[in-house]
Design an enzyme around this catalytic site. Structure first.
Site, PDB file in Angstrom:
ATOM      1  CB  CYS A  33      -0.899   0.353   1.103  1.00  0.00           C
ATOM      2  SG  CYS A  33      -1.974  -1.740   1.058  1.00  0.00           S
ATOM      3  CG  ASP A  35       0.962   3.395   3.763  1.00  0.00           C
ATOM      4  OD1 ASP A  35       0.669   2.057   3.633  1.00  0.00           O
ATOM      5  OD2 ASP A  35       0.427   4.287   3.260  1.00  0.00           O
ATOM      6  CB  CYS A  58       2.447   9.803   0.421  1.00  0.00           C
ATOM      7  SG  CYS A  58       1.545   9.683   1.669  1.00  0.00           S
ATOM      8  CB  CYS A 102      -1.264   9.532   6.479  1.00  0.00           C
ATOM      9  SG  CYS A 102      -0.720   8.631   4.451  1.00  0.00           S
TER      10      CYS A 102
END
Lengths: 141, 392
Positions: A33, A35, A58, A102
Site C-alpha cells: 500500500c 506505507d 508519502c 496516514c
C-alpha cells in the site's frame, strides 16, 4: 494540497531514527500500500521518555509519524493511549481526506509499540484489549 | 523563489511564444465565427483550414481527414465510441492493451457496460505488446484495435507498423492514441496503416484544450458531439479558432529540425539516466531501453515512496511526476508499472522525468545531484532500506 505544518514536518521530521534498546517496537502498514511506520519507545515509570520512528511512505505519512512522536514524547502511557488519529491530523492543521489513513497509521504505530511493551513486560494497558495492529488503515477513510 | 526546472513535459509543455503570437489576434481582432459568410468569418475559416493542412502534412494525411477536438481524450472517446456504435452490425469486440491512457481504458470500460467485449493485451517487462497475442485475440467479431503509439508513463514505443499490418490483413480498423508521439517522432499514417489517430497540441508546445482525430477516408464512425454542421458534420460546436491556429503553428515548429532536437534530448536523457545509475543504488529504469520516447526517463527508487520524492524535488524547484498511488488519488500505483510486472512496493517509488526543448545539461546535472541527496535522506528514514541492508 498540504498544510504548511505538514510540509514543515515532512521536511524537518522530528525524532527520526531507531532506539537500540527500545522497550517497545511497533510496525504497521504494508509496502504493497506504499506505507510502513515503525515506532520505537523508551519507557520509564509509565512515561515515554524517548520515541523514534522510521517511515516508508508519502509526505503525509512522514509528517504524521513525526507529529505522533511529538505528541507522545514525555507523556504517560495512558495519555499516549488517548492520542487518536484525529488528534494527529488536527495537530498537523488537517490532512486531505484521501490521506487520513496516514494519521490512522500513526495512531496504530503508537498502539502497536505499546502493545509490544505490554507483552514484553507483562503489564496491562487499558484500551489495548481489542487492538489489532494488522487492521488495514486504508479502511478508515 | 528558486528557478523552476521543469521536467514534466509529458504532462504538458509551455506554449511557445511564436505559437502564442499567432493565436492572439484570433481572440479579439480576427474573432469571426468560421461559419459566418462575411469576410471576418472567412478569415477565421481560412486560418482553420491552413492549420488543418499543416497537421495533415506532418502525418501524411489529407486535410479532409483531420477533425479538431477539445484534446486527446475527446479524440480517444470519439474513435472508440464512434467506431463501436457505427459498426455494431459487424461485431462487438475491441482489442486494446493494459497500459493505455485512461482516455482509452475508461472508455473501454464504459463500452463494456454497453455490451461490447474488450480484450486487454498484456505487455512484457518493457511495456511492449505481444503481437502473437494480438493475432490470437482477433475474432470474427473484432471491429477495432486501439494501441497507443508511445506510453505516457514509461515512454515505450509500440510496434505500430506490425499492428497496422495485422489490422489491415484482417480488415479491422486500427486506432492509435498518439498523444505522446505526435510532435516528437515522425508518424506516417499510410506507411503504418493507421486508420485513426489521436493527438493533443499541449504536448508539443501548443495550447491546452485543442486536439485532433485523424480519420482515414472511408472509416465508418459516428459523431461523438452532435449539434451544428461544423467539421463536415462530424464534430459539432463552434471551432476553437485560436487553439486551432496555435496547434497548426506548434506542429510546424515541432517537426522543424526534429532529428537535431531528438539527438539533443536523447543525449540529455542518457546523461540523466547514467547520472542516476552512477550515484544511486537500488534503482531500475522502467520502459524499453532504446525503443522509447527521446524525452522520457522513468525510474524506480526502491525503499522510498514517489510522492515524498516529488515533494522533496519541488522544494528544490524541480517538477516531475510519479506513478505512486499517493499522487493519483487512488490507493493503487500506476496500472502501467503494474502492467510491466513491477511489484506494488517498487511501483510506489517511481519517478518520471520528461525532458523538453528548454532543459539544459546543467539542469540535468543539478537534478542528479539533488536526487542523490533526496533519495539518501528518504532512505535514511525508511524502515525498508534498513531491512534490505540487514539482509545483505
Amino acid at each position: 494540497m498540504y498544510s504548511e505544518k505538514v510540509m514543515e514536518h515532512f521536511h524537518n521530521p522530528r525524532n527520526v531514527g531507531e532506539i537500540e534498546d527500545a522497550d517497545g517496537i511497533g510496525e504497521v502498514g504494508n509496502p504493497r500500500c506504499g506505507d510502513i511506520m515503525k515506532m520505537y519507545l523508551k519507557i520509564e515509570d509509565d512515561i515515554i521518555v524517548d520515541v523514534k520512528f522510521k517511515t516508508f511512505g508519502c509526505g503525509s505519512a512522514i509528517a504524521s509519524s513525526s507529529m505522533a512522536t511529538e505528541l507522545i514524547k514525555g507523556k504517560t502511557i495512558e495519555e499516549a493511549m488517548n492520542i487518536t488519529n484525529k488528534a494527529v491530523a488536527k495537530a498537523l492543521d488537517g490532512l486531505p481526506p484521501i490521506k487520513m489513513h496516514c494519521s490512522v497509521l500513526a495512531e496504530q504505530a503508537i498502539k502497536s509499540a505499546l502493545l509490544d511493551y505490554s507483552k514484553k513486560n507483562g503489564v496491562h494497558i487499558e484500551g489495548l484489549e481489542n487492538f489489532d495492529p494488522t487492521e488495514d488503515a486504508h479502511d478508515h477513510h | 523563489m528558486k528557478k523552476l526546472i521543469y521536467m514534466d513535459n509529458a504532462a504538458t509543455t509551455p506554449t511557445k511564444q511564436e505559437v502564442l503570437d499567432e493565436m492572439l489576434p484570433y481572440f479579439n481582432v480576427r474573432y469571426g465565427n468560421p461559419s459566418s459568410i462575411y469576410s471576418l468569418g472567412s478569415h477565421s475559416r481560412t486560418a482553420v483550414e491552413i492549420s488543418r493542412e499543416a497537421i495533415a502534412n506532418t502525418i501524411n494525411a489529407k486535410a479532409r481527414e483531420i477533425f479538431f477536438t477539445a484534446g486527446g481524450t475527446e479524440a480517444d472517446n470519439w474513435a472508440l465510441k464512434g467506431v463501436a456504435y457505427a459498426n455494431r452490425d459487424k461485431g462487438n469486440h475491441i482489442i486494446t492493451s493494459k497500459i493505455e491512457h485512461q482516455g482509452i481504458l475508461h472508455t473501454c470500460g464504459y463500452l463494456e457496460k454497453q455490451g461490447f467485449k474488450v480484450t486487454y493485451l498484456d505487455v512484457d517487462e518493457y511495456g511492449v505488446i505481444d503481437l502473437e497475442q494480438l493475432e490470437e485475440s482477433i475474432t470474427d467479431e473484432t471491429i477495432l484495435i486501439s494501441i497507443m503509439f508511445a506510453n505516457n508513463e514509461i515512454g515505450t514505443i509500440q510496434p505500430i507498423k506490425e499492428v497496422g499490418r495485422i489490422a489491415k490483413e484482417k480488415n479491422i480498423y486500427f486506432h492509435t492514441d498518439a498523444v505522446q508521439a505526435i510532435g516528437h517522432i515522425k508518424v506516417d499514417v499510410d506507411e503504418l496503416n493507421i486508420d485513426m489517430l489521436s493527438m493533443a497540441a499541449h504536448k508539443f508546445y501548443g495550447p491546452k484544450g485543442i486536439g485532433a482525430l485523424y480519420i482515414r477516408q472511408g472509416v465508418k464512425i459516428d459523431p461523438l458531439i452532435i449539434g451544428g454542421g461544423q467539421e463536415r458534420n462530424r464534430r459539432a460546436g463552434t471551432e476553437n479558432v485560436p487553439g486551432i491556429v496555435g496547434m497548426g503553428k506548434a506542429i510546424e515548429l515541432a517537426y522543424e529540425d526534429l532529428n537535431e532536437k531528438n539527438k539533443r534530448l536523447i543525449y540529455l536523457r542518457e546523461r540523466l539516466v547514467k547520472g542516476i545509475f552512477d550515484n544511486i543504488d537500488h534503482v531500475r529504469l522502467n520502459g524499453h531501453p532504446t525503443k522509447r520516447l527521446p524525452n522520457n526517463v522513468n525510474i524506480c527508487f526502491e525503499f522510498i515512496e514517489g510522492e515524498s520524492l516529488l515533494l522533496s524535488l519541488d522544494m528544490e524547484g524541480i517538477a516531475g511526476s510519479s506513478g505512486s498511488a499517493c499522487t493519483s488519488g487512488t490507493l493503487e500505483p500506476s496500472h502501467v508499472l503494474l502492467g510491466i510486472g513491477l511489484p506494488h512496493e517498487i511501483a510506489h517509488g517511481s519517478l518520471r522525468l520528461s525532458l523538453g526543448d528548454y532543459n539544459t545539461e546543467d539542469e540535468v546535472d543539478y537534478v542528479v545531484e539533488k536526487l542523490t541527496d533526496i533519495v539518501a535522506r528518504l532512505r535514511a528514514m525508511s524502515p525498508l532500506y534498513e531491512q534490505a541492508k540487514e539482509v545483505r
